[in-house]
Design a protein around this motif. Sequence first.
Motif, PDB file in Angstrom:
ATOM      1  N   ASP A   3      -0.372   5.390  -6.084  1.00 57.98           N
ATOM      2  CA  ASP A   3       0.949   4.774  -5.985  1.00 57.98           C
ATOM      3  C   ASP A   3       0.984   3.454  -6.746  1.00 57.98           C
ATOM      4  O   ASP A   3      -0.042   2.812  -6.982  1.00 57.98           O
ATOM      5  N   PHE A   4       2.210   3.060  -7.118  1.00 60.58           N
ATOM      6  CA  PHE A   4       2.435   1.781  -7.791  1.00 60.58           C
ATOM      7  C   PHE A   4       3.891   1.381  -7.586  1.00 60.58           C
ATOM      8  O   PHE A   4       4.802   2.151  -7.901  1.00 60.58           O
ATOM      9  N   LEU A   5       4.087   0.190  -7.026  1.00 58.85           N
ATOM     10  CA  LEU A   5       5.424  -0.287  -6.692  1.00 58.85           C
ATOM     11  C   LEU A   5       6.139   0.765  -5.850  1.00 58.85           C
ATOM     12  O   LEU A   5       5.650   1.153  -4.805  1.00 58.85           O
ATOM     13  N   TRP A   6       7.267   1.284  -6.323  1.00 60.52           N
ATOM     14  CA  TRP A   6       8.031   2.272  -5.541  1.00 60.52           C
ATOM     15  C   TRP A   6       7.615   3.715  -5.826  1.00 60.52           C
ATOM     16  O   TRP A   6       8.103   4.635  -5.179  1.00 60.52           O
ATOM     17  N   ALA A   7       6.718   3.930  -6.779  1.00 58.99           N
ATOM     18  CA  ALA A   7       6.276   5.286  -7.120  1.00 58.99           C
ATOM     19  C   ALA A   7       5.133   5.703  -6.197  1.00 58.99           C
ATOM     20  O   ALA A   7       4.148   4.985  -6.060  1.00 58.99           O
ATOM     21  N   ASP A   8       5.256   6.871  -5.580  1.00 61.17           N
ATOM     22  CA  ASP A   8       4.221   7.376  -4.676  1.00 61.17           C
ATOM     23  C   ASP A   8       3.077   8.054  -5.423  1.00 61.17           C
ATOM     24  O   ASP A   8       1.970   8.140  -4.905  1.00 61.17           O
ATOM     25  N   GLY A  68      -8.276  -2.116  -9.411  1.00 63.63           N
ATOM     26  CA  GLY A  68      -8.145  -1.160  -8.317  1.00 63.63           C
ATOM     27  C   GLY A  68      -6.884  -0.334  -8.341  1.00 63.63           C
ATOM     28  O   GLY A  68      -6.854   0.758  -7.775  1.00 63.63           O
ATOM     29  N   ASN A  69      -5.825  -0.819  -8.986  1.00 66.23           N
ATOM     30  CA  ASN A  69      -4.545  -0.110  -8.992  1.00 66.23           C
ATOM     31  C   ASN A  69      -4.281   0.452 -10.379  1.00 66.23           C
ATOM     32  O   ASN A  69      -4.325  -0.271 -11.382  1.00 66.23           O
ATOM     33  N   MET A  70      -3.991   1.765 -10.459  1.00 64.24           N
ATOM     34  CA  MET A  70      -3.793   2.412 -11.751  1.00 64.24           C
ATOM     35  C   MET A  70      -2.524   1.925 -12.431  1.00 64.24           C
ATOM     36  O   MET A  70      -2.419   1.938 -13.667  1.00 64.24           O
ATOM     37  N   GLY A  71      -1.521   1.503 -11.647  1.00 63.87           N
ATOM     38  CA  GLY A  71      -0.325   0.947 -12.255  1.00 63.87           C
ATOM     39  C   GLY A  71      -0.616  -0.342 -12.996  1.00 63.87           C
ATOM     40  O   GLY A  71      -0.097  -0.582 -14.100  1.00 63.87           O
ATOM     41  N   LEU A 110      19.372  16.276 -14.611  1.00 61.54           N
ATOM     42  CA  LEU A 110      18.680  15.283 -13.797  1.00 61.54           C
ATOM     43  C   LEU A 110      17.873  15.891 -12.657  1.00 61.54           C
ATOM     44  O   LEU A 110      17.184  15.171 -11.930  1.00 61.54           O
ATOM     45  N   ASP A 111      17.956  17.200 -12.445  1.00 58.72           N
ATOM     46  CA  ASP A 111      17.105  17.919 -11.480  1.00 58.72           C
ATOM     47  C   ASP A 111      17.206  17.386 -10.056  1.00 58.72           C
ATOM     48  O   ASP A 111      16.223  17.377  -9.316  1.00 58.72           O
ATOM     49  N   GLY A 112      18.375  16.901  -9.682  1.00 55.18           N
ATOM     50  CA  GLY A 112      18.613  16.555  -8.285  1.00 55.18           C
ATOM     51  C   GLY A 112      18.038  15.234  -7.821  1.00 55.18           C
ATOM     52  O   GLY A 112      17.936  15.002  -6.615  1.00 55.18           O
ATOM     53  N   HIS A 113      17.679  14.342  -8.743  1.00 53.47           N
ATOM     54  CA  HIS A 113      17.123  13.039  -8.341  1.00 53.47           C
ATOM     55  C   HIS A 113      17.313  12.041  -9.463  1.00 53.47           C
ATOM     56  O   HIS A 113      17.621  12.402 -10.604  1.00 53.47           O
ATOM     57  N   LEU A 114      17.116  10.763  -9.142  1.00 53.77           N
ATOM     58  CA  LEU A 114      17.119   9.702 -10.144  1.00 53.77           C
ATOM     59  C   LEU A 114      15.788   8.961 -10.075  1.00 53.77           C
ATOM     60  O   LEU A 114      15.346   8.562  -8.997  1.00 53.77           O
ATOM     61  N   SER A 115      15.166   8.776 -11.222  1.00 56.69           N
ATOM     62  CA  SER A 115      13.913   8.034 -11.327  1.00 56.69           C
ATOM     63  C   SER A 115      14.219   6.592 -11.712  1.00 56.69           C
ATOM     64  O   SER A 115      14.851   6.333 -12.748  1.00 56.69           O
ATOM     65  N   LEU A 116      13.761   5.634 -10.905  1.00 54.68           N
ATOM     66  CA  LEU A 116      14.045   4.232 -11.180  1.00 54.68           C
ATOM     67  C   LEU A 116      13.311   3.757 -12.435  1.00 54.68           C
ATOM     68  O   LEU A 116      13.871   2.998 -13.235  1.00 54.68           O
ATOM     69  N   PHE A 117      12.076   4.188 -12.633  1.00 55.74           N
ATOM     70  CA  PHE A 117      11.358   3.804 -13.847  1.00 55.74           C
ATOM     71  C   PHE A 117      12.099   4.295 -15.090  1.00 55.74           C
ATOM     72  O   PHE A 117      12.212   3.572 -16.090  1.00 55.74           O
TER      73      PHE A 117
END
Length: 346
Positions: free
Chosen positions: A245-250, A147-150, A268-275
């Motif tokens: 969505d998966f974990l912290w990713a929307d 059910g979850n794509m992640g 970095l385009d104004g953000h940090l990606s945790l993955f």
Amino acid sequence: NDESTLSTLYFHEMDEGTDYCSCTSSDTEELDAEARLKWVAGSQQFFTSALIADDGFAPGATLSTEAYDLDTSEDLKKVSASLSIPVGGSNSEIVGMQLYVGPNEFDRLRAIGYEMSDVISFGWSFFGTINRWIIRPLFDFLSSFIGNMGVAILVLTLIVKFTVFPLTYKMLVSNVKMQVLKPELEKMKAKHKDDSQAQQVQQMKMYQEYGASPLGGCLPMVLQMPIWFALYRFFPASIAFRQKDFLWADDLSTYDVLTTIPDWIPFLDGHLSLFAILWALTTVIYAYYNSMHMDYSAQPMMKYFQYVMPILFLGFFNSFASGLTAYLLFSNTFNIAQTIITKNFL
């Protein structure tokens, strides 16, 4: 930026196949007087508006895209087509057409026919073929009972790792032999410290005698690279990951945001990606673990480059689809676990 790049005008010539206007800049395609189009489609990242003529359009057409400055315009791109309808001049005629306005779902578009599924930007090369006929059906199969794509991405990673494990095992055995040979190589180099040619000859002789290879860990990585390059195009183009969505990713079709940062910080385009950050960290850890058993005396810069590379690529992956960075993170984690378990227990 991604939505602008993935938005353009596609068209299908009845005798030539599918083509498209430039995705990265303004473009105009003026077809010759012999070219007859079957359909024209304005396609975005996940949706398409297509006009399909039952018997084709009349020869000659002008197709254009106009890219806007994303810093000053709220619109991304304008696509337009000037087409001629094939009428014969009689008092009463019917020109049959269909209008498709809907999602870029591969099976739905393929059912229309006439290569309509080409509007999905999986790529036109060898990697596009991998996406259409290997990765896409595999994800369709996995998502039919997951059910979850992640989680489906995690299972795909396991499938790839188990597939290449026999070869990985041989490579790990070769790496262990390199570890055992390291002190012997150091003794040999000390013995021939004034003769570099003799060092190389003796080193290769020892490698051949014990079946070791300094590039032992590279082949499994090379075999997986086509999958990496294909997934680079697959996640942003596949509507199956849109708003999943998966974990912290929307949304697995775009980057995840751990926190925002000032825009003046470059790359970095104004953000940090945790993955992306976790991928870079696990890449450094894996490189450090492998470097403990490698001899870099001939190329000392390589020892440091393997740590610099993840930092350089962090700026690229930071703004890429979190589905891909999640896959790369899972892949690194399995690599580390696989290496430790194999060397210590198998």
